[in-house]
Design a protein around this motif. Structure first.
Motif, PDB file in Angstrom:
ATOM      1  N   THR A  52       9.376 -35.347  40.783  1.00  0.00           N
ATOM      2  CA  THR A  52       9.703 -34.210  39.924  1.00  0.00           C
ATOM      3  C   THR A  52       8.512 -33.259  39.867  1.00  0.00           C
ATOM      4  O   THR A  52       7.368 -33.701  39.680  1.00  0.00           O
ATOM      5  CB  THR A  52      10.053 -34.686  38.503  1.00  0.00           C
ATOM      6  OG1 THR A  52      11.164 -35.581  38.564  1.00  0.00           O
ATOM      7  CG2 THR A  52      10.414 -33.501  37.613  1.00  0.00           C
ATOM      8  N   TRP A  53       8.801 -31.960  40.031  1.00  0.00           N
ATOM      9  CA  TRP A  53       7.755 -30.945  40.047  1.00  0.00           C
ATOM     10  C   TRP A  53       8.015 -29.909  38.961  1.00  0.00           C
ATOM     11  O   TRP A  53       9.143 -29.634  38.606  1.00  0.00           O
ATOM     12  CB  TRP A  53       7.718 -30.232  41.400  1.00  0.00           C
ATOM     13  CG  TRP A  53       7.507 -31.135  42.565  1.00  0.00           C
ATOM     14  CD1 TRP A  53       8.466 -31.821  43.253  1.00  0.00           C
ATOM     15  CD2 TRP A  53       6.268 -31.467  43.173  1.00  0.00           C
ATOM     16  NE1 TRP A  53       7.908 -32.567  44.249  1.00  0.00           N
ATOM     17  CE2 TRP A  53       6.546 -32.367  44.233  1.00  0.00           C
ATOM     18  CE3 TRP A  53       4.941 -31.113  42.932  1.00  0.00           C
ATOM     19  CZ2 TRP A  53       5.550 -32.895  45.044  1.00  0.00           C
ATOM     20  CZ3 TRP A  53       3.939 -31.634  43.741  1.00  0.00           C
ATOM     21  CH2 TRP A  53       4.249 -32.523  44.790  1.00  0.00           C
ATOM     22  N   GLU A  54       6.923 -29.319  38.451  1.00  0.00           N
ATOM     23  CA  GLU A  54       7.039 -28.262  37.466  1.00  0.00           C
ATOM     24  C   GLU A  54       5.968 -27.205  37.730  1.00  0.00           C
ATOM     25  O   GLU A  54       5.013 -27.446  38.480  1.00  0.00           O
ATOM     26  CB  GLU A  54       6.873 -28.805  36.047  1.00  0.00           C
ATOM     27  CG  GLU A  54       5.509 -29.413  35.767  1.00  0.00           C
ATOM     28  CD  GLU A  54       5.399 -29.992  34.375  1.00  0.00           C
ATOM     29  OE1 GLU A  54       6.436 -30.079  33.686  1.00  0.00           O
ATOM     30  OE2 GLU A  54       4.281 -30.383  33.980  1.00  0.00           O
ATOM     31  N   THR A  55       6.141 -26.035  37.139  1.00  0.00           N
ATOM     32  CA  THR A  55       5.162 -24.962  37.297  1.00  0.00           C
ATOM     33  C   THR A  55       4.942 -24.290  35.951  1.00  0.00           C
ATOM     34  O   THR A  55       5.868 -24.190  35.137  1.00  0.00           O
ATOM     35  CB  THR A  55       5.635 -23.931  38.335  1.00  0.00           C
ATOM     36  OG1 THR A  55       4.628 -22.935  38.507  1.00  0.00           O
ATOM     37  CG2 THR A  55       6.928 -23.255  37.917  1.00  0.00           C
ATOM     38  N   ALA A  56       3.744 -23.838  35.721  1.00  0.00           N
ATOM     39  CA  ALA A  56       3.419 -23.197  34.443  1.00  0.00           C
ATOM     40  C   ALA A  56       4.033 -21.801  34.382  1.00  0.00           C
ATOM     41  O   ALA A  56       4.263 -21.163  35.415  1.00  0.00           O
ATOM     42  CB  ALA A  56       1.902 -23.106  34.287  1.00  0.00           C
ATOM     43  N   PRO A  57       4.332 -21.291  33.181  1.00  0.00           N
ATOM     44  CA  PRO A  57       4.861 -19.924  33.042  1.00  0.00           C
ATOM     45  C   PRO A  57       3.893 -18.907  33.656  1.00  0.00           C
ATOM     46  O   PRO A  57       2.667 -19.107  33.647  1.00  0.00           O
ATOM     47  CB  PRO A  57       4.975 -19.744  31.525  1.00  0.00           C
ATOM     48  CG  PRO A  57       5.094 -21.137  30.990  1.00  0.00           C
ATOM     49  CD  PRO A  57       4.245 -21.985  31.881  1.00  0.00           C
ATOM     50  N   VAL A  58       4.433 -17.814  34.184  1.00  0.00           N
ATOM     51  CA  VAL A  58       3.602 -16.787  34.819  1.00  0.00           C
ATOM     52  C   VAL A  58       3.950 -15.413  34.274  1.00  0.00           C
ATOM     53  O   VAL A  58       5.091 -15.141  33.888  1.00  0.00           O
ATOM     54  CB  VAL A  58       3.789 -16.797  36.350  1.00  0.00           C
ATOM     55  CG1 VAL A  58       3.231 -18.064  36.965  1.00  0.00           C
ATOM     56  CG2 VAL A  58       5.263 -16.633  36.731  1.00  0.00           C
ATOM     57  N   ARG A  59       2.949 -14.543  34.230  1.00  0.00           N
ATOM     58  CA  ARG A  59       3.175 -13.160  33.830  1.00  0.00           C
ATOM     59  C   ARG A  59       3.814 -12.421  35.006  1.00  0.00           C
ATOM     60  O   ARG A  59       3.432 -12.625  36.166  1.00  0.00           O
ATOM     61  CB  ARG A  59       1.860 -12.491  33.463  1.00  0.00           C
ATOM     62  CG  ARG A  59       1.119 -13.149  32.320  1.00  0.00           C
ATOM     63  CD  ARG A  59       1.655 -12.744  30.968  1.00  0.00           C
ATOM     64  NE  ARG A  59       1.328 -11.354  30.648  1.00  0.00           N
ATOM     65  CZ  ARG A  59       1.628 -10.787  29.483  1.00  0.00           C
ATOM     66  NH1 ARG A  59       2.278 -11.488  28.550  1.00  0.00           N
ATOM     67  NH2 ARG A  59       1.296  -9.538  29.241  1.00  0.00           N
ATOM     68  N   VAL A  60       4.777 -11.531  34.708  1.00  0.00           N
ATOM     69  CA  VAL A  60       5.481 -10.825  35.780  1.00  0.00           C
ATOM     70  C   VAL A  60       5.540  -9.333  35.492  1.00  0.00           C
ATOM     71  O   VAL A  60       5.497  -8.896  34.334  1.00  0.00           O
ATOM     72  CB  VAL A  60       6.919 -11.368  35.960  1.00  0.00           C
ATOM     73  CG1 VAL A  60       6.909 -12.806  36.420  1.00  0.00           C
ATOM     74  CG2 VAL A  60       7.733 -11.206  34.680  1.00  0.00           C
ATOM     75  N   VAL A  61       5.655  -8.559  36.586  1.00  0.00           N
ATOM     76  CA  VAL A  61       5.839  -7.105  36.490  1.00  0.00           C
ATOM     77  C   VAL A  61       6.932  -6.708  37.473  1.00  0.00           C
ATOM     78  O   VAL A  61       7.318  -7.489  38.355  1.00  0.00           O
ATOM     79  CB  VAL A  61       4.537  -6.342  36.820  1.00  0.00           C
ATOM     80  CG1 VAL A  61       3.492  -6.597  35.766  1.00  0.00           C
ATOM     81  CG2 VAL A  61       4.021  -6.713  38.204  1.00  0.00           C
ATOM     82  N   ALA A  68       7.719 -15.303  32.907  1.00  0.00           N
ATOM     83  CA  ALA A  68       8.812 -16.060  33.537  1.00  0.00           C
ATOM     84  C   ALA A  68       8.497 -17.545  33.477  1.00  0.00           C
ATOM     85  O   ALA A  68       7.394 -17.966  33.836  1.00  0.00           O
ATOM     86  CB  ALA A  68       9.006 -15.621  34.978  1.00  0.00           C
ATOM     87  N   SER A  69       9.462 -18.312  32.990  1.00  0.00           N
ATOM     88  CA  SER A  69       9.323 -19.767  32.928  1.00  0.00           C
ATOM     89  C   SER A  69      10.414 -20.385  33.785  1.00  0.00           C
ATOM     90  O   SER A  69      11.568 -19.936  33.753  1.00  0.00           O
ATOM     91  CB  SER A  69       9.451 -20.259  31.483  1.00  0.00           C
ATOM     92  OG  SER A  69       8.490 -19.636  30.658  1.00  0.00           O
ATOM     93  N   PHE A  70      10.054 -21.434  34.527  1.00  0.00           N
ATOM     94  CA  PHE A  70      11.012 -22.022  35.462  1.00  0.00           C
ATOM     95  C   PHE A  70      11.226 -23.504  35.172  1.00  0.00           C
ATOM     96  O   PHE A  70      10.349 -24.196  34.638  1.00  0.00           O
ATOM     97  CB  PHE A  70      10.520 -21.849  36.904  1.00  0.00           C
ATOM     98  CG  PHE A  70      10.412 -20.405  37.308  1.00  0.00           C
ATOM     99  CD1 PHE A  70      11.523 -19.725  37.763  1.00  0.00           C
ATOM    100  CD2 PHE A  70       9.211 -19.727  37.182  1.00  0.00           C
ATOM    101  CE1 PHE A  70      11.446 -18.390  38.109  1.00  0.00           C
ATOM    102  CE2 PHE A  70       9.111 -18.390  37.527  1.00  0.00           C
ATOM    103  CZ  PHE A  70      10.247 -17.716  37.993  1.00  0.00           C
ATOM    104  N   GLY A  71      12.406 -23.968  35.533  1.00  0.00           N
ATOM    105  CA  GLY A  71      12.752 -25.361  35.309  1.00  0.00           C
ATOM    106  C   GLY A  71      12.113 -26.280  36.334  1.00  0.00           C
ATOM    107  O   GLY A  71      11.431 -25.841  37.262  1.00  0.00           O
ATOM    108  N   ARG A  72      12.354 -27.543  36.152  1.00  0.00           N
ATOM    109  CA  ARG A  72      11.817 -28.532  37.076  1.00  0.00           C
ATOM    110  C   ARG A  72      12.719 -28.659  38.307  1.00  0.00           C
ATOM    111  O   ARG A  72      13.887 -28.260  38.283  1.00  0.00           O
ATOM    112  CB  ARG A  72      11.703 -29.890  36.388  1.00  0.00           C
ATOM    113  CG  ARG A  72      10.664 -29.912  35.264  1.00  0.00           C
ATOM    114  CD  ARG A  72      10.552 -31.293  34.650  1.00  0.00           C
ATOM    115  NE  ARG A  72       9.414 -31.389  33.737  1.00  0.00           N
ATOM    116  CZ  ARG A  72       9.007 -32.525  33.194  1.00  0.00           C
ATOM    117  NH1 ARG A  72       9.633 -33.661  33.476  1.00  0.00           N
ATOM    118  NH2 ARG A  72       7.968 -32.540  32.379  1.00  0.00           N
ATOM    119  N   LEU A  73      12.172 -29.194  39.397  1.00  0.00           N
ATOM    120  CA  LEU A  73      12.987 -29.519  40.554  1.00  0.00           C
ATOM    121  C   LEU A  73      12.521 -30.845  41.123  1.00  0.00           C
ATOM    122  O   LEU A  73      11.399 -31.293  40.848  1.00  0.00           O
ATOM    123  CB  LEU A  73      12.911 -28.422  41.625  1.00  0.00           C
ATOM    124  CG  LEU A  73      11.653 -28.359  42.505  1.00  0.00           C
ATOM    125  CD1 LEU A  73      11.992 -27.680  43.827  1.00  0.00           C
ATOM    126  CD2 LEU A  73      10.552 -27.600  41.804  1.00  0.00           C
TER     127      LEU A  73
END
Length: 583
Positions: A362-371, A421-426
């Protein structure tokens, strides 16, 4: 709740196995050959019948041929044409459209056969309120073969009614309600529960009047909604006419070769394109499901094959005309392979391991600022709660056969403070590390919303007004027609006294759906389940009693060719639409 979706998805894997699709397609080819390409009769003689040339006040039935066709079309020409096609292309690529065409062609023969069968066995004890469908074919047909088979016929009839109710509640109701609520919220910010309440009240007001009111409403709504949508689609096609041949060639080419990933489209195998094309076409035109014969059984006629020929027009209008227009709009506009709308304001997202079990990581990523990366894509869409996705390379996507995968996410923040932007796990197999396939973030346009965005890319504002308006009409007409289908199943199982309770539950399900179903994948799972279970029961019924339908069809065509068929001058068109030519 996660377990529920897992179980339904597993059931779909069995129901929609490649062998099942080949049997359905092969059945359509069989009846195409057996009827000597009866599609020709539908496009010629069928049009005359619908025009009222063969309508007769003295025939048993409740509505004329035009109203029966309109009722059946209002169930088929619905959000399957707007949302279903976009799902097919976004998941299966352009190659899926080719298989939709093939299903549309053989579907004409399937519709002719199943409706002719239903007309042979329909119950006309009350000539003004006939009942028909595969349940009557099974219960009476098996008994006709041998009294000893009567119990088997009763069991098959009950099974069909149960699958009919599953399809009614999922594809006929939930799919429609969810899509219209989603697009209304997307464009106008209307809370989904508000859409649900309006739709519930409107549907309830119509279906309480039974088939005559449904036929009357459908006869008026279907031509208007088809006309508006087709004109808007033709505008997009004519505007980009020079690109049409190239995209038609792409559709054919990618039907037999891997669908290459492009922008928002993650790619996939030719087999996956076949699967999604077949699924969405069968969901859209309902060929072989056994649903349309229920509407056609209410037609005023004493010629079973005549109504079967009329029914053959449905897949032509639905799949070969309306679905093709939608597909070309989505491809010509570039909505299916669009570029990213956003970019990361800083370092790219990095996936870190969050756990491992049973050979899966299982992988996750931290929220990131987007433009904003694409002003046209991001216009009027930068708001908290907007759904997003990243395109990631995981080595292999077991569902599509490709290597890319969509990771869903959500936008949060404000214009003043900035957006995150926050993303789910995969999950990936052990030893596979996910990598970003595209340096950018996409807005996740689902179903009808993707089609609307496609129109907007060609002419800003066109999709915003045309697609939501037609989506409302499509959804409304489909929901009221399918309510009648389910009602006939309930009547067969429980009797007339159960009708009012059924109508109340059916309407309340609209409210439940707009709150319960969350994603496009869940929507796809539900709608394909409903279509699949009906096919499993109805196709064997068609094969068992197909000989009787073909005998009636060829006998009818023989009399038509001999010139002995009774006919009269076409009545005024307004009388045909109103149904007064048979009153």
């Amino acid at each position: 709740m996660e377990g529920f979706w897992t179980v339904i998805s597993a059931a779909n894997d069995v129901i929609w196995h490649d062998y099942v699709l080949l049997v359905v397609f092969g059945t359509g080819v069989l009846f195409t050959v057996w009827s000597a390409f009866g599609q020709y009769r539908a496009l010629t003689h069928g049009v005359q019948v619908v025009r009222g040339v063969y309508d007769d006040k003295g025939d048993p039935g409740a509505i004329n041929h035009f109203q029966a066709l309109s009722t059946a079309l209002s169930a088929t020409v619905g959000l399957g044409n707007i949302a279903g096609v976009s799902i097919a292309i976004s998941l299966g690529g352009p190659g899926a459209v080719f298989w939709m065409w093939m299903v549309g062609l053989v579907g004409m023969a399937l519709k002719m056969t199943e409706v002719t069968q239903a007309m042979l066995y329909r119950n006309t004890d009350d000539p003004e309120n006939p009942h028909g469908g595969a349940m009557w074919v099974a219960s009476q047909g098996f008994a006709k073969i041998s009294p000893a088979l009567a119990p088997l016929g009763a069991v098959v009839a009950v099974l069909f009614c149960l699958t009919l109710l599953v399809s009614t509640l999922t594809g006929g109701n939930m799919f429609q309600a969810w899509n219209v609520a989603d697009i209304s919220f997307e464009y106008f910010g209307i809370p989904k529960i508000v859409t649900g309440i309006i739709l519930t009240v409107a549907v309830g007001a119509v279906i309480v009047g039974g088939i005559k009111r449904i036929g009357d409403v459908a006869g008026r709504v279907v031509p208007v909604m088809c006309g508006i949508y087709i004109l808007a689609g033709l505008y997009v096609i004519v505007t980009n006419l020079g690109q049409v041949p190239g995209y038609l060639a792409l559709i054919v080419r990618e039907a037999f070769s891997p669908n290459e990933a492009a922008g928002a489209f993650v790619g996939g195998s030719a087999g996956y394109a076949f699967l999604k094309g077949m699924q969405r076409a069968l969901f859209s035109n309902e060929a072989g499901q056994g649903s349309a014969p229920i509407a056609h059984s209410a037609a005023k006629t004493d010629e079973p094959a005549r109504e079967g020929i009329v029914a053959g027009l449905e897949p032509f209008v639905d799949t070969l005309c309306v679905c093709t227009i939608t597909a070309l709009v989505i491809m010509l506009s570039g909505a299916w392979d669009r570029p990213p709308a956003l970019r990361v304001d800083g370092p790219a997202p990095v996936f870190t391991q969050a756990g491992a079990a049973r050979g899966r990581v299982t992988w996750e990523t931290a929220p990131v600022r987007v433009v904003v990366a694409d002003e046209n894509e991001a216009l009027q869409q930068m708001r908290a709660g907007k759904e997003l996705f990243l395109v990631v390379d995981t080595g292999v996507n077991p569902e599509t056969g490709g290597s890319r995968f969509k990771v869903p996410g959500t936008l949060s923040g404000t214009e003043e403070e900035g957006f995150t932007a926050s993303f789910g796990r995969l999950q990936t197999p052990e030893g596979v590390v996910p990598q970003l396939a595209i340096q950018g973030i996409y807005f996740d346009h689902k179903g009808a919303t993707l089609t609307a965005k496609a129109f907007d890319r060609v002419l800003p504002g066109l999709g915003k007004w045309i697609v939501p308006a037609t989506a409302w009409l499509f959804a409304f007409s489909t929901i009221i027609s399918w309510s009648y289908y389910g009602e006939q199943g309930v009547v067969y199982l429980l009797g007339l006294r159960s009708v009012m309770a059924y109508r109340v539950v059916y309407c309340l399900l609209i409210l439940v759906t707009v709150q319960l179903v969350r994603t496009e994948a869940q929507l796809d799972i539900l709608s394909t389940l409903g279509t699949g279970v009906m096919l499993l029961v109805n196709i064997p019924i068609m094969l068992i009693f197909g000989r009787q339908a073909m005998r009636a069809y060829h006998e009818y065509v023989g009399r038509l060719k001999s010139g002995t068929m009774r006919r009269h001058d076409a009545p005024p068109l307004i009388d045909v639409v109103d149904g007064t030519d048979v009153e």
